[in-house]
Enzyme design. Structure first.
Site, PDB file in Angstrom:
ATOM      1  N   GLY A  31     -15.739-138.049 115.944  1.00  0.00           N
ATOM      2  CA  GLY A  31     -14.525-136.852 115.827  1.00  0.00           C
ATOM      3  C   GLY A  31     -14.557-135.646 116.825  1.00  0.00           C
ATOM      4  CB  SER A  32     -11.029-133.214 116.932  1.00  0.00           C
ATOM      5  OG  SER A  32     -10.951-132.675 115.849  1.00  0.00           O
ATOM      6  CB  THR A  33     -15.267-130.665 115.336  1.00  0.00           C
ATOM      7  OG1 THR A  33     -14.439-130.687 114.439  1.00  0.00           O
ATOM      8  CG2 THR A  33     -16.759-129.803 115.378  1.00  0.00           C
ATOM      9  N   GLY A  74     -19.629-133.267 113.341  1.00  0.00           N
ATOM     10  CA  GLY A  74     -18.962-132.074 112.245  1.00  0.00           C
ATOM     11  C   GLY A  74     -17.576-132.936 110.721  1.00  0.00           C
ATOM     12  CG  ASP A  82     -13.855-135.708 106.831  1.00  0.00           C
ATOM     13  OD1 ASP A  82     -12.896-134.993 108.026  1.00  0.00           O
ATOM     14  OD2 ASP A  82     -14.440-136.713 106.815  1.00  0.00           O
ATOM     15  CD  GLU A 115     -19.495-139.573 111.051  1.00  0.00           C
ATOM     16  OE1 GLU A 115     -18.428-139.050 112.182  1.00  0.00           O
ATOM     17  OE2 GLU A 115     -19.307-139.603 110.154  1.00  0.00           O
ATOM     18  CE  LYS A 139     -11.910-129.920 108.583  1.00  0.00           C
ATOM     19  NZ  LYS A 139     -11.115-129.228 109.596  1.00  0.00           N
TER      20      LYS A 139
END
Length: 232
Positions: free
Chosen positions: A33-35, A86, A88, A107, A125
């Site tokens: 993911g982006s983080t 990360g 959600d 994950e 989050k």
């Protein structure tokens, strides 16, 4: 700060944690993911200190390799001192909803063997109760409708994840994902165990039985470190 700036802030904080606490020559577990990408970018200048990484997705593998970081299959690794990823959503006990990027099964596998799970997230989050973010459930395609009925029976509204062209989204494992809305998950550990037991479920995107050990949370005032051992 913008959300992207907060992600870069916690990505750097996670890299600083690894550099200070993980021995040279170790293999690092990396999420998706982006983080997680911000963490990869922050760790890349120090890549020679470590043997490489175990990746949780095809996308993460590509980003690691772009930085010249060697990627190992988990079967090749005897120990994994840390896993950085990360979330959600994350609740006050360190239980999380994950899988918005579609990599929940891998994950969860990598997280399960790591000694320390470091969650990196921006403050949006953090929630008191999980369920505001649709809960991903990876399913074997032939079981999609059957699992959807069971999720509806417990109060959820399952929606098949699709691509931009309307085709079913296919995970790196060749399965489909149901995103379940309208849930309030008061007991994430019990719900995780229950849903994982349904035939046809590959995994549910609840990380509660193996939640985060601590979270590096990006806030307007800087990075807040939350230790969850005291809440279990």
């Amino acid at each position: 700060m913008t959300q992207d700036e907060l992600k870069r802030l916690v990505g750097q904080a996670a890299a600083d944690y690894v550099l200070s606490n993980v021995a040279d020559g170790a293999v690092i577990g990396v999420g998706t993911g982006s983080t997680a990408n911000c963490f990869i970018d922050a760790l890349a200048p120090h890549k020679r200190r470590y043997r490489g990484a175990v990746s949780s997705s095809v996308a993460t593998t590509a980003r690691l390799e772009q930085h010249g970081i060697k990627v190992f299959d988990l079967n090749e690794i005897e120990s994994l001192p840390v896993y950085v990823d990360g979330a959600d959503e994350i609740d006050p006990t360190g239980a999380m909803i994950k899988g918005g990027g579609g990599a929940l099964t891998r994950e969860k596998i990598v997280a399960s063997v790591a000694e320390i799970f470091v969650c990196i997230a921006d403050a949006s989050k953090r929630v008191p109760v999980l369920g505001g973010f649709p809960l991903p459930v990876e399913v074997v395609p032939m079981a999609r409708t059957a699992i959807g009925r069971r999720l509806t029976a417990v109060g959820g509204v399952p929606v098949l994840r699709v691509t931009n062209d309307g085709a079913p989204y296919i995970t790196d494992n060749g399965n489909e994902i149901l995103d379940v809305k309208n849930l309030r998950i008061d007991d994430p550990r019990a719900f995780e165990v229950a849903v994982n037991a349904w035939p046809g479920v590959v995994t549910v995107g609840l990380f509660a039985s193996r939640g985060a050990d601590f979270c590096l949370l990006g806030t307007e005032s800087g990075v807040e470190t939350i230790d969850y051992d005291t809440h279990r």
